[in-house]
Write a protein that holds these residues in place. Structure first.
Motif, PDB file in Angstrom:
ATOM      1  N   ALA A  57       0.830  -1.199   0.000  1.00 60.46           N
ATOM      2  CA  ALA A  57       0.000   0.000   0.000  1.00 60.46           C
ATOM      3  C   ALA A  57       0.866   1.251   0.000  1.00 60.46           C
ATOM      4  CB  ALA A  57      -0.905   0.006   1.225  1.00 60.46           C
ATOM      5  N   PRO A  58       0.496   2.259  -0.770  1.00 64.92           N
ATOM      6  CA  PRO A  58       1.211   3.538  -0.692  1.00 64.92           C
ATOM      7  C   PRO A  58       0.945   4.201   0.647  1.00 64.92           C
ATOM      8  CG  PRO A  58      -0.702   3.741  -2.114  1.00 64.92           C
ATOM      9  CD  PRO A  58      -0.600   2.295  -1.750  1.00 64.92           C
ATOM     10  N   ASP A  59       1.834   5.074   1.051  1.00 65.86           N
ATOM     11  CA  ASP A  59       1.648   5.779   2.324  1.00 65.86           C
ATOM     12  C   ASP A  59       1.198   7.215   2.087  1.00 65.86           C
ATOM     13  OD1 ASP A  59       3.961   6.954   1.401  1.00 65.86           O
ATOM     14  OD2 ASP A  59       5.201   6.358   3.117  1.00 65.86           O
ATOM     15  N   SER A  60       0.498   7.439   0.972  1.00 64.58           N
ATOM     16  CA  SER A  60      -0.034   8.768   0.675  1.00 64.58           C
ATOM     17  C   SER A  60      -1.396   8.616  -0.003  1.00 64.58           C
ATOM     18  CB  SER A  60       0.909   9.554  -0.238  1.00 64.58           C
ATOM     19  OG  SER A  60       1.005   8.936  -1.515  1.00 64.58           O
ATOM     20  N   ILE A  61      -2.241   9.605   0.187  1.00 64.95           N
ATOM     21  CA  ILE A  61      -3.557   9.601  -0.435  1.00 64.95           C
ATOM     22  C   ILE A  61      -3.431   9.718  -1.950  1.00 64.95           C
ATOM     23  CG2 ILE A  61      -5.728  10.869  -0.652  1.00 64.95           C
ATOM     24  CD1 ILE A  61      -5.450   9.232   1.951  1.00 64.95           C
ATOM     25  N   ASP A  62      -2.565  10.594  -2.412  1.00 64.35           N
ATOM     26  CA  ASP A  62      -2.412  10.729  -3.862  1.00 64.35           C
ATOM     27  C   ASP A  62      -1.783   9.480  -4.467  1.00 64.35           C
ATOM     28  OD1 ASP A  62       0.019  11.511  -2.588  1.00 64.35           O
ATOM     29  OD2 ASP A  62       0.673  12.490  -4.424  1.00 64.35           O
ATOM     30  N   GLY A  63      -1.000   8.743  -3.688  1.00 60.72           N
ATOM     31  CA  GLY A  63      -0.447   7.481  -4.178  1.00 60.72           C
ATOM     32  C   GLY A  63      -1.551   6.478  -4.465  1.00 60.72           C
ATOM     33  N   HIS A  64      -2.539   6.384  -3.573  1.00 61.35           N
ATOM     34  CA  HIS A  64      -3.692   5.521  -3.819  1.00 61.35           C
ATOM     35  C   HIS A  64      -4.459   5.990  -5.056  1.00 61.35           C
ATOM     36  CE1 HIS A  64      -3.996   2.544  -0.633  1.00 61.35           C
ATOM     37  NE2 HIS A  64      -3.677   3.450   0.273  1.00 61.35           N
ATOM     38  N   GLY A  65      -4.621   7.314  -5.184  1.00 61.84           N
ATOM     39  CA  GLY A  65      -5.341   7.848  -6.337  1.00 61.84           C
ATOM     40  C   GLY A  65      -4.664   7.499  -7.650  1.00 61.84           C
ATOM     41  N   ARG A  66      -3.343   7.600  -7.682  1.00 61.72           N
ATOM     42  CA  ARG A  66      -2.606   7.260  -8.911  1.00 61.72           C
ATOM     43  C   ARG A  66      -2.736   5.772  -9.220  1.00 61.72           C
ATOM     44  NH1 ARG A  66       1.165  10.767  -6.554  1.00 61.72           N
ATOM     45  NH2 ARG A  66       2.418   8.996  -5.845  1.00 61.72           N
ATOM     46  N   MET A  67      -2.707   4.931  -8.192  1.00 61.53           N
ATOM     47  CA  MET A  67      -2.863   3.492  -8.422  1.00 61.53           C
ATOM     48  C   MET A  67      -4.225   3.176  -9.030  1.00 61.53           C
ATOM     49  SD  MET A  67      -1.052   1.526  -5.206  1.00 61.53           S
ATOM     50  CE  MET A  67      -1.136  -0.062  -6.033  1.00 61.53           C
TER      51      MET A  67
END
Length: 259
Positions: A57-67
């Motif tokens: 899991a990414p440790d950022s909200i935008d990281g989840h969004g990009r995924m």
């Protein structure tokens, strides 16, 4: 990148459902079954959760969004309506800000623009410490109970507990870090998607200041407050939740080509 696990049903306009912390796409079953009559409904499991729990899991909200955007690109999805719940609502806000040409309509449900969650039943740091001392399963059991008016007696509590147990420990900690480092308030005025803010009036995770900030901060946003419901309105009152969403998204409206 390993593709996110997902559920998909229906045809027509694409509608993407993004779950929250310690959740999974199975929480959307009632929405998938109902809304697939009008939409191509896609509900991914976020990285680190449910059937995507082997993905870091990414440790950022935008990281989840990009995924999620990479995942939708892999499916050939060009534009879509978007519903985000809880942490998924933070992700949905970020996606609407980062990809305004992709997100046509936006439902922000049981969520807010401030990641530190002011007024939550416990602080983010307390959640982190309790995972360390009590373990993830006990934490999932305790947190899931706060999502319902009837706590552990709620009909959908066992489902939420089971999904919480499936989360990876890495994702549980990474998500808490993501919340602490995210503040979407400055982005709200730039969100151009037609938006509905939906909130249960007994939500213990996101108190009124959070949905109020979304409603007042996003230009033209609409508001729906569901009485006698807590954080998981879609599980406590699925028929009412579905009706509100259908009305907002224009189900049955001739201009949208639906019947």
């Amino acid at each position: 990148m390993t593709q996110l696990a997902f559920r998909r049903k229906g045809r027509g306009r694409t509608l993407v459902l993004v779950h929250g912390y310690l959740g999974g796409s199975a929480m959307w079953t009632a929405q998938i079954d109902r809304l697939s009559a009008h939409f191509d409904v896609i509900a991914p499991d976020l990285a680190g959760f449910a059937d995507s729990n082997r993905i870091e899991a990414p440790d950022s909200i935008d990281g989840h969004g990009r995924m999620i955007m990479d995942f939708l690109d892999s499916l050939g999805v060009k534009e879509f309506d978007l519903i985000g719940h809880s942490m998924g609502g933070m992700i949905a806000q970020q996606m609407a800000f980062d990809f305004p040409d992709k997100v046509t309509s936006l439902v922000l449900f049981g969520t807010g623009p401030v990641g530190v969650l002011p007024g939550r039943f416990e602080t983010v740091e307390q959640s982190r410490q309790r995972i360390r001392t009590e373990g993830l399963e006990a934490t999932a059991r305790r947190i899931a109970a706060t999502w319902f008016l009837n706590g552990k007696q709620a009909e959908a509590f066992p489902l939420c507990l089971e999904l919480g147990k499936q989360a990876s420990l890495q994702a549980a900690f990474a998500s808490l870090k993501a919340w602490e480092n995210w503040d979407g308030r400055e982005n709200l005025k730039s969100i151009s998607a037609r938006t509905l803010v939906l909130w249960g009036d007994h939500d213990r995770s996101y108190q009124w200041s959070q949905p109020e900030a979304l409603w007042k901060g996003i230009p033209g946003a609409s508001l729906s407050v569901v009485a006698n419901a807590a954080h998981n309105v879609h599980l406590e009152k699925p028929a009412l939740f579905n009706m509100i969403v259908e009305d907002f998204l224009g189900v049955g409206s001739p201009e949208n080509g639906m019947s």
